[in-house]
Design a protein around this motif. Structure first.
Motif, PDB file in Angstrom:
ATOM      1  N   ASN A  22      -0.266  13.576  -6.112  1.00  0.00           N
ATOM      2  CA  ASN A  22       0.400  12.911  -7.227  1.00  0.00           C
ATOM      3  C   ASN A  22      -0.574  11.961  -7.931  1.00  0.00           C
ATOM      4  OD1 ASN A  22       2.063  11.067  -8.801  1.00  0.00           O
ATOM      5  ND2 ASN A  22       3.808  11.885  -7.665  1.00  0.00           N
ATOM      6  N   ARG A  23      -0.743  12.134  -9.237  1.00  0.00           N
ATOM      7  CA  ARG A  23      -1.683  11.301  -9.995  1.00  0.00           C
ATOM      8  C   ARG A  23      -1.276   9.832  -9.951  1.00  0.00           C
ATOM      9  NH1 ARG A  23      -1.559   9.631 -15.387  1.00  0.00           N
ATOM     10  NH2 ARG A  23      -3.594   8.909 -16.150  1.00  0.00           N
ATOM     11  N   ARG A  24       0.008   9.557  -9.959  1.00  0.00           N
ATOM     12  CA  ARG A  24       0.454   8.166  -9.950  1.00  0.00           C
ATOM     13  C   ARG A  24       0.057   7.470  -8.655  1.00  0.00           C
ATOM     14  NH1 ARG A  24       6.648   5.854 -10.738  1.00  0.00           N
ATOM     15  NH2 ARG A  24       6.034   3.647 -10.879  1.00  0.00           N
ATOM     16  N   TRP A  25       0.116   8.190  -7.538  1.00  0.00           N
ATOM     17  CA  TRP A  25      -0.300   7.593  -6.268  1.00  0.00           C
ATOM     18  C   TRP A  25      -1.802   7.300  -6.273  1.00  0.00           C
ATOM     19  CZ3 TRP A  25       1.521   5.012  -2.377  1.00  0.00           C
ATOM     20  CH2 TRP A  25       0.774   4.888  -1.210  1.00  0.00           C
ATOM     21  N   GLY A  26      -2.576   8.187  -6.886  1.00  0.00           N
ATOM     22  CA  GLY A  26      -4.004   7.931  -7.010  1.00  0.00           C
ATOM     23  C   GLY A  26      -4.283   6.674  -7.825  1.00  0.00           C
ATOM     24  N   VAL A  27      -3.521   6.500  -8.922  1.00  0.00           N
ATOM     25  CA  VAL A  27      -3.654   5.284  -9.730  1.00  0.00           C
ATOM     26  C   VAL A  27      -3.261   4.057  -8.912  1.00  0.00           C
ATOM     27  CG1 VAL A  27      -2.735   4.049 -11.739  1.00  0.00           C
ATOM     28  CG2 VAL A  27      -3.304   6.478 -11.919  1.00  0.00           C
ATOM     29  N   ALA A  28      -2.186   4.185  -8.119  1.00  0.00           N
ATOM     30  CA  ALA A  28      -1.706   3.060  -7.314  1.00  0.00           C
ATOM     31  C   ALA A  28      -2.754   2.619  -6.296  1.00  0.00           C
ATOM     32  CB  ALA A  28      -0.402   3.453  -6.601  1.00  0.00           C
ATOM     33  N   TYR A  29      -3.374   3.574  -5.611  1.00  0.00           N
ATOM     34  CA  TYR A  29      -4.375   3.219  -4.606  1.00  0.00           C
ATOM     35  C   TYR A  29      -5.649   2.686  -5.253  1.00  0.00           C
ATOM     36  CZ  TYR A  29      -3.831   3.627   0.417  1.00  0.00           C
ATOM     37  OH  TYR A  29      -3.551   3.344   1.730  1.00  0.00           O
ATOM     38  N   THR A  30      -6.024   3.236  -6.401  1.00  0.00           N
ATOM     39  CA  THR A  30      -7.187   2.708  -7.127  1.00  0.00           C
ATOM     40  C   THR A  30      -6.933   1.265  -7.546  1.00  0.00           C
ATOM     41  OG1 THR A  30      -7.724   4.912  -7.958  1.00  0.00           O
ATOM     42  CG2 THR A  30      -8.691   3.039  -9.114  1.00  0.00           C
ATOM     43  N   ASN A  31      -5.731   0.993  -8.074  1.00  0.00           N
ATOM     44  CA  ASN A  31      -5.372  -0.377  -8.447  1.00  0.00           C
ATOM     45  C   ASN A  31      -5.403  -1.303  -7.247  1.00  0.00           C
ATOM     46  OD1 ASN A  31      -4.983   0.194 -11.151  1.00  0.00           O
ATOM     47  ND2 ASN A  31      -2.787   0.565 -10.934  1.00  0.00           N
ATOM     48  N   PHE A  60       3.884  17.766   7.222  1.00  0.00           N
ATOM     49  CA  PHE A  60       3.149  16.804   6.401  1.00  0.00           C
ATOM     50  C   PHE A  60       3.157  17.163   4.913  1.00  0.00           C
ATOM     51  CE2 PHE A  60       1.531  16.108  10.663  1.00  0.00           C
ATOM     52  CZ  PHE A  60       1.448  14.725  10.726  1.00  0.00           C
ATOM     53  N   ASP A  61       4.174  17.918   4.495  1.00  0.00           N
ATOM     54  CA  ASP A  61       4.260  18.304   3.078  1.00  0.00           C
ATOM     55  C   ASP A  61       4.393  17.089   2.171  1.00  0.00           C
ATOM     56  OD1 ASP A  61       4.080  20.863   3.954  1.00  0.00           O
ATOM     57  OD2 ASP A  61       6.141  21.434   3.482  1.00  0.00           O
ATOM     58  N   ASN A  62       5.160  16.086   2.615  1.00  0.00           N
ATOM     59  CA  ASN A  62       5.335  14.885   1.792  1.00  0.00           C
ATOM     60  C   ASN A  62       4.015  14.150   1.583  1.00  0.00           C
ATOM     61  OD1 ASN A  62       8.133  14.969   1.231  1.00  0.00           O
ATOM     62  ND2 ASN A  62       8.593  14.233   3.301  1.00  0.00           N
ATOM     63  N   TYR A  63       3.180  14.138   2.610  1.00  0.00           N
ATOM     64  CA  TYR A  63       1.879  13.483   2.496  1.00  0.00           C
ATOM     65  C   TYR A  63       0.960  14.267   1.559  1.00  0.00           C
ATOM     66  CZ  TYR A  63       3.251  10.513   6.391  1.00  0.00           C
ATOM     67  OH  TYR A  63       3.902   9.599   7.200  1.00  0.00           O
ATOM     68  N   ALA A  64       1.032  15.601   1.633  1.00  0.00           N
ATOM     69  CA  ALA A  64       0.227  16.427   0.733  1.00  0.00           C
ATOM     70  C   ALA A  64       0.657  16.216  -0.716  1.00  0.00           C
ATOM     71  CB  ALA A  64       0.350  17.900   1.119  1.00  0.00           C
ATOM     72  N   SER A  65       1.977  16.178  -0.939  1.00  0.00           N
ATOM     73  CA  SER A  65       2.489  15.942  -2.294  1.00  0.00           C
ATOM     74  C   SER A  65       2.120  14.547  -2.779  1.00  0.00           C
ATOM     75  CB  SER A  65       4.011  16.116  -2.315  1.00  0.00           C
ATOM     76  OG  SER A  65       4.383  17.415  -1.934  1.00  0.00           O
ATOM     77  N   LEU A  66       2.132  13.600  -1.847  1.00  0.00           N
ATOM     78  CA  LEU A  66       1.815  12.224  -2.201  1.00  0.00           C
ATOM     79  C   LEU A  66       0.389  12.114  -2.734  1.00  0.00           C
ATOM     80  CD1 LEU A  66       2.698   9.176  -2.013  1.00  0.00           C
ATOM     81  CD2 LEU A  66       1.603   9.163   0.232  1.00  0.00           C
ATOM     82  N   TRP A  67      -0.570  12.669  -2.007  1.00  0.00           N
ATOM     83  CA  TRP A  67      -1.970  12.538  -2.407  1.00  0.00           C
ATOM     84  C   TRP A  67      -2.323  13.450  -3.573  1.00  0.00           C
ATOM     85  CZ3 TRP A  67      -4.813   8.560  -1.242  1.00  0.00           C
ATOM     86  CH2 TRP A  67      -4.487   7.813  -0.094  1.00  0.00           C
TER      87      TRP A  67
END
Length: 295
Positions: free
Chosen positions: A60-69, A51-58
């Motif tokens: 990532n600041r851009r992913w946080g912005v994407a989910y907030t949007n 699950f390294d990709n999932y850890a890197s995903l969450w």
């Protein structure tokens, strides 16, 4: 022989579509999930990474912005599109003159793709050629309407455009629900002296509650899968301020060549869709069983 053929013919007709749907939904989803657990970069790799990709995903600041949007967009887009759609449906339900004309006008945005809608509204938001330019040329030089160039307000440009595009869709479903209400109930409320507003609030709208749920679920699906509207309007900018999960997936899979992390983001979108669709499907099953039990 003919009787057996007649019995099996419908199965033969729908079997290809069922098989294609199964492969498209379940097989590809399973493959994407496995890729999300691998160390795939430019090309698919089947070396297990966990699950390294999932850890890197969450992380990532851009992913946080994407989910907030996504949360902001979903909340305002769904709520406002339903509110405007219901208002339009109630107004048209008054048997107004030229009803067909107004229905066509309000449904027109639904016939236009999101990419075309986004392109047209991008021109309107452009400060050098759109609404701001037109108003400034009339003498109001202090007027500002450049949503897509301000990172703090660019998300509102997408929300407003999405509402404009989908309000007609909500109106069509709500109007169908309003027209399906038993007229005897409405007449009974009017005989009892209920006002127009009270009749709608206490009698008509509670009757079409399932329509509200259906419209909300469909609009939530639109919101979760938002891609072309964001790309056409802002291209995820300014900066990363209007990144959405779908644009994040596209960027990592096809621009950066990070297939593993792109697949992990795609699975998060699938999870968000499942959160919406599974409870709704269970509700439909429960409702049918209850109606059959009262049958």
């Amino acid at each position: 022989m003919m009787e057996r053929l007649r019995r099996w013919l419908p199965i033969f007709v729908i079997a290809p579509s069922i098989v294609a749907s199964f492969v498209y939904v379940f097989v590809f989803a399973g493959w994407t999930f496995y890729i999300s657990l691998s160390d795939s970069t430019l090309l698919p790799s089947y070396n297990f990474r966990g699950f390294d990709n999932y850890a890197s995903l969450w992380a990532n600041r851009r992913w946080g912005v994407a989910y907030t949007n996504l949360f902001y967009f979903s909340a305002f887009y769904v709520t406002c599109a339903m509110a405007f759609g219901l208002l339009l449906a109630v107004l048209i339900d008054q048997k107004i003159r030229g009803e067909s004309f107004w229905r066509t006008i309000f449904l027109y945005p639904l016939a236009v793709s999101f990419i075309v809608t986004g392109t047209v509204w991008q021109w309107l938001y452009n400060p050098s050629s759109g609404i701001q330019f037109m108003v400034n040329s009339l003498g109001w030089t202090d007027f500002k309407f450049a949503l897509t160039t301000d990172r703090n307000y660019a998300i509102w440009a997408i929300i407003i455009t999405g509402i404009w595009n989908s309000a007609g869709f909500s109106m069509a479903l709500f109007l169908a629900g309003l027209r399906s209400v038993d007229q005897d109930i409405i007449k009974a409320a009017q005989i009892d002296g209920a006002s127009w507003f009270r009749t709608y609030r206490k009698v008509i709208l509670p009757t079409i509650t399932p329509i509200f749920l259906a419209v909300a679920v469909v609009l939530l699906q639109f919101a979760i899968k938002t891609f072309d509207l964001a790309v056409a309007l802002t291209n995820s900018g300014p900066g990363i301020s209007t990144t959405f999960p779908a644009t994040y997936v596209y960027d990592f899979m096809f621009q950066r060549g990070e297939i593993g992390q792109g697949a992990a983001a795609a699975m998060m979108i699938l999870a968000a869709l499942a959160v919406v669709l599974i409870p709704y499907s269970l509700y439909l099953v429960w409702r049918r069983r209850r109606e059959a039990g009262h049958g």
